[in-house]
Design a protein around this motif. Structure first.
Motif, PDB file in Angstrom:
ATOM      1  N   PHE A   1       0.766  -1.338  -0.017  1.00 22.62           N
ATOM      2  CA  PHE A   1      -0.021  -0.048  -0.026  1.00 22.62           C
ATOM      3  C   PHE A   1       0.767   1.160   0.008  1.00 22.62           C
ATOM      4  N   GLU A   2       1.925   1.335   0.780  1.00 22.27           N
ATOM      5  CA  GLU A   2       3.067   2.416   0.775  1.00 22.27           C
ATOM      6  C   GLU A   2       3.474   2.794  -0.743  1.00 22.27           C
ATOM      7  N   THR A   3       3.958   1.659  -1.611  1.00 22.27           N
ATOM      8  CA  THR A   3       4.089   1.704  -3.130  1.00 22.27           C
ATOM      9  C   THR A   3       2.884   2.319  -3.754  1.00 22.27           C
ATOM     10  N   LEU A   4       1.666   1.808  -3.570  1.00 20.30           N
ATOM     11  CA  LEU A   4       0.648   2.071  -4.323  1.00 20.30           C
ATOM     12  C   LEU A   4       0.333   3.461  -4.022  1.00 20.30           C
ATOM     13  N   TRP A   5       0.115   3.802  -2.822  1.00 18.43           N
ATOM     14  CA  TRP A   5       0.097   5.445  -2.478  1.00 18.43           C
ATOM     15  C   TRP A   5       1.137   6.394  -2.699  1.00 18.43           C
ATOM     16  N   GLY A   6       2.137   6.029  -2.625  1.00 17.02           N
ATOM     17  CA  GLY A   6       3.312   6.715  -3.306  1.00 17.02           C
ATOM     18  C   GLY A   6       3.352   6.995  -4.497  1.00 17.02           C
ATOM     19  N   THR A   7       3.032   6.194  -5.479  1.00 20.01           N
ATOM     20  CA  THR A   7       2.689   6.240  -6.889  1.00 20.01           C
ATOM     21  C   THR A   7       1.723   7.350  -7.140  1.00 20.01           C
ATOM     22  N   GLN A   8       0.586   6.990  -6.411  1.00 24.39           N
ATOM     23  CA  GLN A   8      -0.628   7.982  -6.916  1.00 24.39           C
ATOM     24  C   GLN A   8      -0.322   9.347  -6.259  1.00 24.39           C
TER      25      GLN A   8
END
Length: 191
Positions: free
Chosen positions: A89-96
């Motif tokens: 989720f950190e990677t997904l949030w960071g991307t967005q």
């Protein structure tokens, strides 16, 4: 690293220096990682959409985390859900959140999250690229797409987080390809 506002003026030859790679997570400051985290996702297969504040003041908000895990369930294999690695989720949030700084304000499309072993095997049998020991089966991988960002750029950004594996899946057509992001070993591949 030069920022967009620090681009060089044209030199005497009339040529400009190439623009900096603005989609490089290593250019982020600490403040970016300390702010509250709201992620907006859409699941095309189930037609679900959510915008959830899941992390604030250094802590995961349990109810939002559970909602995100539910959204990442195996929608093609009996709707079974499991805990998802919070680092994913950190990677997904960071991307967005990173691309929002540049005016791209679209929800992340979650094409595949958790997969049961049976669902993963069905994909393999159908010729879909799915590893035998896929990290999807342990809640550590997602296949994602982001409107207005091609797979090469999206994958480059995800790779710059240095949090795991990144697979580039290119496909022709209006929806294009997708990116596999996981929290396993750092590696890249094209499928």
């Amino acid at each position: 690293m030069a920022r967009a506002s620090e681009q060089s003026a044209p030199s005497g030859s009339g040529m400009m220096d190439p623009p900096p790679d603005i989609f490089d997570a290593q250019a982020l400051d600490l403040e970016f990682w300390l702010r509250p985290r709201t992620i907006e996702v859409v699941r095309p297969a189930s037609k679900e959409r959510a915008k959830l504040l899941y992390w604030k003041d250094g802590e995961i908000i349990q109810s939002a985390y559970e909602d995100l895990c539910h959204l990442m369930r195996d929608v093609n294999g009996g709707n079974e859900a499991r805990s998802i690695d919070p680092k994913l989720f950190e990677t997904l949030w960071g991307t967005q959140a990173f691309v929002q700084r540049y005016g791209i304000d679209s929800p992340l499309e979650i094409l595949s999250g958790y997969r049961t072993p049976a669902s993963n095997a069905k994909l393999r049998e159908a010729g879909v690229p799915a590893a035998r020991q896929s990290l999807h089966m342990v809640g550590r991988a997602a296949d994602i797409r982001l409107a207005n960002l091609n797979a090469e750029v999206l994958g480059g950004l995800v790779k710059s987080f240095r949090q795991g594996g990144v697979g580039f899946y290119y496909r022709a057509g209006p929806r294009g390809g997708w990116i596999h992001a996981d929290t396993g070993l750092q590696r890249t591949w094209k499928g």
